[in-house]
Motif scaffolding. Structure first.
Motif, PDB file in Angstrom:
ATOM      1  N   SER A 182       0.836  -1.197   0.000  1.00  0.00           N
ATOM      2  CA  SER A 182       0.000   0.000   0.000  1.00  0.00           C
ATOM      3  C   SER A 182       0.872   1.247   0.000  1.00  0.00           C
ATOM      4  N   VAL A 183       0.377   2.276  -0.657  1.00  0.00           N
ATOM      5  CA  VAL A 183       1.005   3.601  -0.588  1.00  0.00           C
ATOM      6  C   VAL A 183      -0.084   4.603  -0.230  1.00  0.00           C
ATOM      7  N   ARG A 184       0.324   5.749   0.254  1.00  0.00           N
ATOM      8  CA  ARG A 184      -0.651   6.730   0.709  1.00  0.00           C
ATOM      9  C   ARG A 184      -1.079   7.647  -0.419  1.00  0.00           C
ATOM     10  N   ALA A 185      -2.382   7.873  -0.521  1.00  0.00           N
ATOM     11  CA  ALA A 185      -2.926   8.848  -1.468  1.00  0.00           C
ATOM     12  C   ALA A 185      -3.657   9.921  -0.664  1.00  0.00           C
TER      13      ALA A 185
ATOM     14  N   ILE B 244      -2.239   1.150  -4.503  1.00  0.00           N
ATOM     15  CA  ILE B 244      -1.274   0.100  -4.193  1.00  0.00           C
ATOM     16  C   ILE B 244      -0.129   0.176  -5.204  1.00  0.00           C
ATOM     17  N   LEU B 245       1.034  -0.286  -4.754  1.00  0.00           N
ATOM     18  CA  LEU B 245       2.224  -0.313  -5.595  1.00  0.00           C
ATOM     19  C   LEU B 245       2.643  -1.761  -5.794  1.00  0.00           C
ATOM     20  N   GLY B 246       2.730  -2.180  -7.051  1.00  0.00           N
ATOM     21  CA  GLY B 246       3.174  -3.528  -7.370  1.00  0.00           C
ATOM     22  C   GLY B 246       4.577  -3.518  -7.941  1.00  0.00           C
ATOM     23  N   SER B 247       5.293  -4.608  -7.726  1.00  0.00           N
ATOM     24  CA  SER B 247       6.652  -4.688  -8.266  1.00  0.00           C
ATOM     25  C   SER B 247       6.869  -6.052  -8.897  1.00  0.00           C
TER      26      SER B 247
END
Length: 512
Positions: free
Chosen positions: A407-410, A427-430
């Protein structure tokens, strides 16, 4: 006359009986047969003496006896070893591996008869479900052309009913799931259906009965069957509660027995999934959760009478809670309600609505998406709009696995007269050296200032808006973007991920 057992077959039967937990034999025969019969039984007892500790203290290995001739394995486990008996019934024997737990197995040589074998830790590669993001259709088309179109559109999982179905999906490098009537208990039909299919390489997952908890708590037909309504259940009226208590415990016990048997005996240890209604009772659903691997529900949010798109995300989190963190598969809308109910007007989800529901599920934790009702579609452009979504998802599936995302903050920077907000979910995927950022505006109004934070690892890198023109470069771990009502934005360091088909992306129901 009935053909009699051979002496070897009779003694094999005695061994298998002994190694399945029987403590003794009781012999009945005619007087003139007594000498021979006792000798045969005594030989088995005598040969079993070296294994006394296993016979007295060992735990039976639950192995299925096939309905047709095939290898039969019986055994008693003691610690990290097992006393095993193998019979092949005149078939050409092959080396076998049997699972004795989710992480342990026993290798049985082709020419093995009776003796001690080691229990080994199973060395397994990630299963298909562990390494893929399931994108499924309940529909199994009769014609190959439609199935081929589905495969080309990135659909990788289809509901199958028999071996021919599994063969067809395997030919297209797809996978299948099969429904099992575990609610009926451990029947011969269930065991035969399982054993007939569990060695097929295209079979990826077992499915339990659909919406089973709903059927004895809040199902609309319970008014006719049991004399109470959904409202009675919601208000916990005595008649509804007592009916559920009269059905639920026995039903759950049958399900648990059948599922546990299947998971012990399936040589490939496939996961078991149950789909429920959106509001199926949490208490009763918890009654089977520990026996299964995947939870989830279906919800069809677009109706001519009203639409509630953001319910998908809330329901994903609901079933994550009920499932105690197990993977959640969401079943989404692949139809218009007019095809199912005479009192509904045609209203297919637009491409934007379908795309929002898919990504709303994902950003709230869904680890698989399936579409129900597509066999009723009477507008080919709606089908094409679903293919546009599934092909888009297939191109980024590696970024969607739970182990690859965070998760990342928006943060919304509001305008002067901006209404109260649900907010932006991000969300951030890698995957390998690349990253993918998914933003979902859960509000029905725009936000002209949205700051994405926590991107320090991407400082100075170009983030390309897939299927759009925008490009952002995070600075000091953040950037600002703008989002329209219920908009989805996907940014990627690799712009070539925009591989989804373009046809269908502008679909809006012609009745709108």
């Amino acid at each position: 006359p009935v053909e009699q057992f051979s002496e070897k077959a009779y003694q094999d039967l005695l061994w298998h009986t002994l190694l399945r937990g029987h403590d003794s034999f009781f012999l009945w025969c005619l007087h003139e047969e007594l000498e021979k019969e006792v000798a045969l039984v005594h030989e088995v007892y005598a040969k079993s003496m070296p294994y006394t500790e296993y016979i007295q203290k060992g735990i039976p290995i639950d192995q299925y006896v096939p309905g047709a001739p095939g290898p039969v394995i019986s055994g008693l486990r003691l610690g990290n070893k097992a006393l095993i008996k193998r019979t092949d019934f005149n078939q050409s024997p092959e080396r076998l591996t049997i699972a004795v737990s989710e992480t342990e197995s026993i290798e049985i040589p082709a020419d093995f008869d009776t003796g001690i074998l080691p229990v080994s830790i199973t060395a397994t590669e990630p299963s298909w479900i562990e390494s893929s993001f399931p994108i499924g259709f309940y529909e199994f088309p009769k014609d190959d052309s439609t199935l081929i179109d589905m495969a080309k559109a990135g659909i990788n999982l289809v509901r199958c009913n028999n071996e021919n179905d599994l063969d067809r999906v395997q030919a297209l490098d797809m996978k299948g799931w099969m429904a099992m009537s575990v609610q009926e208990g451990l029947t011969n039909n269930l065991m035969q259906r399982a054993s007939d299919h569990w060695n097929h390489p295209a079979l990826a997952v077992w499915e339990g009965p659909d919406e089973i908890i709903w059927t004895f708590t809040a199902y609309s037909f319970l008014k006719e069957r049991a004399g109470f309504t959904r409202e009675d259940w919601n208000n916990q009226k005595t008649i509804a509660v007592q009916y559920a208590e009269s059905v639920g415990p026995d039903l759950l016990a049958r399900m648990q027995e059948s599922i546990n048997w299947l998971k012990r005996n399936d040589p490939h240890q496939r996961p078991f999934w149950i789909n429920e209604a959106a509001d199926s009772d949490a208490f009763y659903a918890r009654g089977y959760v520990d026996s299964i691997d995947i939870v989830g529900c279906d919800y069809y949010a677009v109706r001519s009478t009203g639409t509630d798109l953001t319910s998908i995300g809330r329901l994903t989190e609901r079933w994550d809670a009920i499932g105690k963190g197990r993977p959640v598969w969401m079943v989404l809308q692949g139809f218009s309600w007019h095809a199912l109910r005479d009192d509904r007007q045609r209203q297919y989800p637009s491409f934007s609505q379908s795309r929002f529901m898919a990504y709303d599920a994902i950003v709230h934790g869904a680890q698989g998406l399936l579409y129900w009702g597509t066999e009723t579609i009477d507008d080919p452009m709606f089908r094409q709009s679903l293919y546009a979504i599934t092909s888009e998802l297939a191109a980024i599936e590696h970024y969607l696995k739970k182990t690859n995302r965070s998760s990342v903050r928006a943060r919304i920077i509001p305008d002067l007269f901006e209404p109260e907000s649900i907010g932006i979910k991000a969300i951030l995927g890698s995957h390998e050296t690349d990253s993918l950022l998914i933003l979902v505006n859960k509000d029905t109004h725009r936000h002209l200032g949205v700051e994405i934070q926590g991107l320090e690892a991407l400082n100075g890198q170009r983030l390309h808006l897939l299927y759009g023109q925008e490009m952002q470069i995070p600075d000091q771990g953040s950037f600002i973007t703008r989002m329209q009502a219920n908009e989805v934005k996907i940014f990627a360091t690799d712009p070539s991920l925009a591989k989804g088909t373009r046809e269908g992306r502008s679909f809006t129901d012609k009745t709108e």
